[in-house]
Design a protein around this motif. Structure first.
Motif, PDB file in Angstrom:
ATOM      1  N   THR A   1       0.807  -1.221   0.000  1.00  0.00           N
ATOM      2  CA  THR A   1       0.000   0.000   0.000  1.00  0.00           C
ATOM      3  C   THR A   1       0.839   1.268   0.000  1.00  0.00           C
ATOM      4  O   THR A   1       0.300   2.356  -0.191  1.00  0.00           O
TER       5      THR A   1
ATOM      6  N   SER B   1      -5.948   8.043   0.038  1.00  0.00           N
ATOM      7  CA  SER B   1      -7.348   7.584   0.031  1.00  0.00           C
ATOM      8  C   SER B   1      -7.446   6.095  -0.295  1.00  0.00           C
ATOM      9  O   SER B   1      -8.264   5.393   0.281  1.00  0.00           O
ATOM     10  N   ASP B   2      -6.598   5.606  -1.193  1.00  0.00           N
ATOM     11  CA  ASP B   2      -6.605   4.169  -1.499  1.00  0.00           C
ATOM     12  C   ASP B   2      -6.072   3.355  -0.325  1.00  0.00           C
ATOM     13  O   ASP B   2      -6.577   2.271  -0.037  1.00  0.00           O
ATOM     14  N   ARG B   3      -5.052   3.865   0.367  1.00  0.00           N
ATOM     15  CA  ARG B   3      -4.523   3.164   1.543  1.00  0.00           C
ATOM     16  C   ARG B   3      -5.581   3.044   2.627  1.00  0.00           C
ATOM     17  O   ARG B   3      -5.688   2.031   3.304  1.00  0.00           O
TER      18      ARG B   3
ATOM     19  N   GLN C   1       0.385   3.514  -2.915  1.00  0.00           N
ATOM     20  CA  GLN C   1      -0.967   3.971  -3.185  1.00  0.00           C
ATOM     21  C   GLN C   1      -1.190   5.375  -2.643  1.00  0.00           C
ATOM     22  O   GLN C   1      -0.473   5.831  -1.757  1.00  0.00           O
ATOM     23  N   SER C   2      -2.230   5.998  -3.154  1.00  0.00           N
ATOM     24  CA  SER C   2      -2.614   7.304  -2.619  1.00  0.00           C
ATOM     25  C   SER C   2      -3.151   7.106  -1.205  1.00  0.00           C
ATOM     26  O   SER C   2      -3.532   6.001  -0.820  1.00  0.00           O
TER      27      SER C   2
ATOM     28  N   LYS D   1      -8.606   2.568   2.335  1.00  0.00           N
ATOM     29  CA  LYS D   1      -9.632   1.580   1.997  1.00  0.00           C
ATOM     30  C   LYS D   1      -9.331   0.232   2.632  1.00  0.00           C
ATOM     31  O   LYS D   1     -10.205  -0.615   2.738  1.00  0.00           O
TER      32      LYS D   1
END
Length: 195
Positions: A118, A124-126, A121-122, A128
């Motif tokens: 992760t 916001s993606d992290r 990742q951005s 998730k």
């Protein structure tokens, strides 16, 4: 020219890739698993892999997402079927969370591999990823029991969740007494922190 995969073939190949990644996530992790190993076990060429996932990392992130969704469903069901006050229900939910991680054998993956996967990742993606954040665990506790009140500031509760979460990193070191010891800690924390 190669024939395109039928929808049935695509579905079967995708599941074989995921099954292979699940095994290797537990056994050695993404870094120790070659793309050749995954594609060989799925019965496809390396070039065909990219018709299913954009990268090896994306495949392992999908495995993590599936595990997270399974565990999330399991702990919510545990909470819903547990009788009693918020302390009892939350304790059962947290114990179910750690018990499933131990049963599935994914603690090493969560400790070593998920943060690395992760990291690119951005933010916001992290966020998730339920199992990569004590904040997400805290938010889920709040979601399932919106009447729950704490005896202290939320930041202290978050720190307790973080400490408990970090304990899964040492399941192997603690051995078979991990779950009974964890139950004692969780029940004590719930008694102390939940009104």
């Amino acid at each position: 020219m190669a024939q395109p995969f039928t929808p049935e073939q695509r579905s079967a190949i995708r599941e074989r890739l995921l099954a292979s990644a699940r095994r290797h996530a537990i056994d050695g992790g993404p870094e120790k698993t070659s793309l050749e190993t995954l594609t060989s076990e799925a019965g496809i060429s390396k070039s065909s892999f990219y018709k299913f996932f954009e990268s090896k990392e994306a495949l392992f992130l999908e495995v993590a997402a599936q595990w997270e969704q399974y565990i999330l469903r399991h702990i919510v069901e545990t909470f819903e079927r547990t009788q009693g006050d918020s302390k009892t229900r939350v304790a059962s939910m947290v114990i179910a969370l750690f018990g499933e991680i131990q049963r599935m054998g994914i603690a090493r993956f969560l400790r070593e591999d998920l943060p690395a996967l992760t990291s690119c990742q951005s933010e916001s993606d992290r966020k998730k990823h339920f199992l990569s954040s004590s904040r997400r665990i805290f938010d889920e506790l709040r979601r399932v029991d919106d009447k729950m009140r704490f005896t202290t500031d939320d930041s202290v509760v978050l720190s307790v969740i973080e400490l408990l979460y970090l304990s899964i990193l040492h399941i192997g070191d603690i051995g078979e007494t991990y779950l009974p010891a964890l139950c004692t800690l969780v029940q004590g924390a719930c008694d102390r922190l939940i009104v």
